[in-house]
Structures are given as structure tokens and as C-alpha cells.
Scaffold this active site. Structure first.
Site, short mmCIF file in Angstrom:
data_model
loop_
_atom_site.label_atom_id
_atom_site.label_comp_id
_atom_site.label_asym_id
_atom_site.label_seq_id
_atom_site.Cartn_x
_atom_site.Cartn_y
_atom_site.Cartn_z
N ASP A 2 0.92 -1.10 -0.12
CA ASP A 2 0.06 0.04 -0.06
C ASP A 2 0.72 1.14 -0.11
O ASP A 2 1.79 1.48 0.60
CB ASP A 2 -1.06 -0.20 1.26
CG ASP A 2 -2.04 0.82 1.11
OD1 ASP A 2 -2.25 1.54 0.24
OD2 ASP A 2 -2.63 1.19 2.07
N HIS A 25 2.86 3.29 -9.12
CA HIS A 25 2.74 1.83 -9.23
C HIS A 25 4.09 1.12 -9.85
O HIS A 25 4.47 0.19 -9.62
CB HIS A 25 1.64 1.43 -9.99
CG HIS A 25 0.15 1.86 -9.46
ND1 HIS A 25 0.08 1.50 -8.16
CD2 HIS A 25 -0.77 2.61 -9.98
CE1 HIS A 25 -1.19 2.07 -7.87
NE2 HIS A 25 -1.72 2.51 -8.71
N LEU A 55 11.33 -20.45 -4.38
CA LEU A 55 10.09 -19.67 -3.63
C LEU A 55 8.87 -19.78 -4.56
O LEU A 55 9.16 -19.44 -5.82
CB LEU A 55 10.55 -17.96 -3.68
CG LEU A 55 9.69 -16.90 -3.35
CD1 LEU A 55 9.14 -17.20 -1.85
CD2 LEU A 55 10.15 -15.57 -3.72
C1 FPP Z 1 -1.81 0.11 -3.28
O1 FPP Z 1 -1.38 1.60 -3.40
C2 FPP Z 1 -1.32 -0.53 -4.53
C3 FPP Z 1 -1.86 -1.18 -5.48
C4 FPP Z 1 -3.37 -1.37 -5.40
C5 FPP Z 1 -1.47 -1.85 -6.53
C6 FPP Z 1 -0.13 -2.74 -6.29
C7 FPP Z 1 0.53 -2.99 -7.52
C8 FPP Z 1 1.90 -2.91 -7.63
C9 FPP Z 1 3.03 -2.54 -6.69
C10 FPP Z 1 2.31 -3.05 -9.13
C11 FPP Z 1 2.11 -4.30 -9.84
C12 FPP Z 1 2.52 -5.38 -9.17
C13 FPP Z 1 2.74 -6.63 -9.98
C14 FPP Z 1 3.35 -7.69 -9.14
C15 FPP Z 1 2.98 -6.50 -11.48
P1 FPP Z 1 -2.49 2.61 -3.49
O2 FPP Z 1 -2.50 2.90 -4.80
O3 FPP Z 1 -3.59 2.26 -2.65
O4 FPP Z 1 -1.56 3.64 -2.82
P2 FPP Z 1 -2.34 4.94 -1.82
O5 FPP Z 1 -3.03 4.26 -0.75
O6 FPP Z 1 -1.29 5.73 -1.48
O7 FPP Z 1 -3.26 5.76 -2.92
#
Ligand code: FPP
Length: 246
Positions: free
Chosen positions: A21, A38, A132
Site C-alpha cells: 500500500d 505503481h 520460492l
Molecule cells: C496500493 O497502493 C497498490 C495497489 C493497489 C497496486 C499494487 C501494484 C503494484 C505494486 C504494481 C504491480 C504489481 C505487480 C506484481 C505487477 P495505492 O494505490 O492504494 O496507494 P495509496 O493508498 O497511497 O493511494
């Protein structure tokens, strides 16, 4: 003393789950669009998977896209789906070199066909790897998973294949998408939020929870080491008292 050497190698969790997050807030701090967060989040995925594999962790589950994430702006959803395809394609060689097996949980059939193809390709090409298992939770939510398992067991009961009273912890666990995977001993959430957000609700019944203010794109190997060290200093009682744990 460096953090890695403080880890007790014969007391490692077999399975670590992470709610990644803070990508959006990280991007904002850098004055960039959310997608930039991201993209940098992928670097943290790479760091974490590498650290976990090096230590000898058997399973790493990452919450990459929840069933609720479809409600985000279309541009962001599309960017996440594209990132998924690109990341899998770019990382297949590294996964194979590091003997890492890719796996997914969630309602992946509903992903865009390009994303699903890339995912299936990645899973197929790494299926014989043994170090893993990297599990991506994609279009996943725990309530969806529990309902699916319930429907499946109800159908089996209706068909006379199973007695309702025979349904126990083990049968239910084996009907979930994490069938065959041990429950995570440690669940990490980044960015200072202290919620579970519909992630692995059944499987984390006895997990140790670790919350860190670090935003996901800043998460590095040392952050994983710190979480594991913290975990190793906790007493896991599973409902017993201290004196019963020998
Ligand atoms: C949460 O941060 C993150 C996500 C909903 C997406 C996670 C995706 C990645 C790390 C990249 C893709 C991963 C792979 C394995 C290809 P948020 O957007 O909710 O952040 P915020 O709470 O600060 O808005």
C-alpha cells in the site's frame, strides 16, 4: 550488526503475505501521477521477492489487485493491467534464473485477456521452479474466495458427495484458492494503514500482523528483514499459555 545477520534462519516464516500500500501517496510526494507510484512499486516487488528467495522463504503472497480496485479511475485500472503484463514479461527470465515459481489466486478469469495470457504464460514457464513460490493475488478478495468455497461445498453436499457435518477446517481450507499452501505466519501492510482490506481472512486467523509506515515503493530488503526480526521476537501461543510452549 546488519539486519540480515540478526535473522534466525531456522525460525523463518514459511509464508509471508504483503498488502502493498502507498503507491499513490508516494507518487504524490514526488509530484507525479499515481501510475508512477505503481511503476516504482514493481521495483519493491522485485527487491522483496529476491530477499525472500535468498532467505529461503517458501511462499510470498502479494496483494496486487483487489476485486474492489476495479472502482478506481479507468486510466489507473488500465495502467495496472498493462503493468502486470509488462512486469511478467520482463521478469520471466529473472524468475527462472532465481528458481522462483509464479502462481496466482483470485478471480483471474475476469482479467483482461492480455493480462490473463501473460499471467498464464508466466505460470507455465516457471512451473518447475522450486525455491520460492511468488503468489500474486489478482482480482482477489477474501469474501469472494470464502463464498466460492461455500458454494462449491454446498453443491457437493446437494449432490450427496459430502455430508454437511463432515465439513471441517481442513476440508474448507482445501476448497480455498490457497489449497496446499500453508497459512501465512506473517502478514505485512505498508503505508501506515492498519486494515486487512478483505485479504486472506480465513488464512490469517493466527498470523502475526506487522504494520510499517514505509510506503510500498520505498520498501527494500532491509524492511523485510526488519519485519521478520520483529516476527521472530513474538511469542506465538495459538490459544495456549506461555508455559505450555516448550
Ligand atoms: C496500493 O497502493 C497498490 C495497489 C493497489 C497496486 C499494487 C501494484 C503494484 C505494486 C504494481 C504491480 C504489481 C505487480 C506484481 C505487477 P495505492 O494505490 O492504494 O496507494 P495509496 O493508498 O497511497 O493511494
Amino acid at each position: 550488526m546488519d539486519l540480515k545477520s540478526q535473522i534466525i534462519l531456522d525460525k523463518l516464516p514459511r509464508h509471508i503475505a504483503i498488502i502493498m500500500d502507498g503507491n499513490g501517496r508516494w507518487a504524490k510526494q514526488h509530484g507525479k501521477p499515481r501510475v508512477f507510484g505503481h511503476r516504482n512499486g514493481v521495483k519493491a516487488v522485485r527487491e522483496t521477492a529476491e530477499a525472500a528467495a535468498e532467505l529461503g522463504i517458501e511462499y510470498l503472497t502479494l496483494y496486487a489487485f483487489s476485486t474492489e480496485n476495479w472502482k478506481r479511475p479507468k486510466l489507473e485500472v488500465n495502467a495496472l493491467m498493462t503493468l502486470l503484463v509488462e512486469t511478467i514479461q520482463n521478469e520471466i527470465d529473472t524468475l527462472n534464473k532465481n528458481n522462483i515459481k509464479l502462481h496466482a489466486i483470485g478471480d483471474v478469469a475476469k482479467l483482461p485477456s492480455k493480462s490473463l495470457k501473460a499471467l498464464q504464460g508466466g505460470i507455465e514457464s516457471t512451473k518447475n521452479n522450486q525455491r520460492l513460490t511468488l503468489i500474486l493475488a489478482l482480482n482477489y478478495s477474501a469474501k469472494w474466495e470464502i463464498l466460492e468455497a461455500t458454494r462449491q461445498l454446498a453443491r457437493q453436499a446437494k449432490a450427496g458427495l459430502i455430508q454437511p457435518d463432515a465439513i471441517d477446517d481442513q476440508i474448507f481450507s482445501n476448497t480455498l484458492s490457497t489449497k496446499g499452501i500453508p497459512d501465512p505466519e506473517l502478514l505485512i501492510r505498508t503505508s501506515g494503514e492498519t486494515r486487512i482490506s478483505n485479504f486472506l481472512l480465513w488464512q490469517i486467523a493466527y498470523s502475526e500482523l506487522y504494520f510499517t509506515p514505509t510506503l510500498w515503493p520505498d520498501f527494500q530488503k532491509e524492511h523485510l528483514y526488519q519485519a521478520i526480526i520483529d516476527f521472530q521476537h513474538r511469542e506465538r501461543r495459538f490459544g495456549k499459555i506461555s508455559e505450555q510452549l516448550v
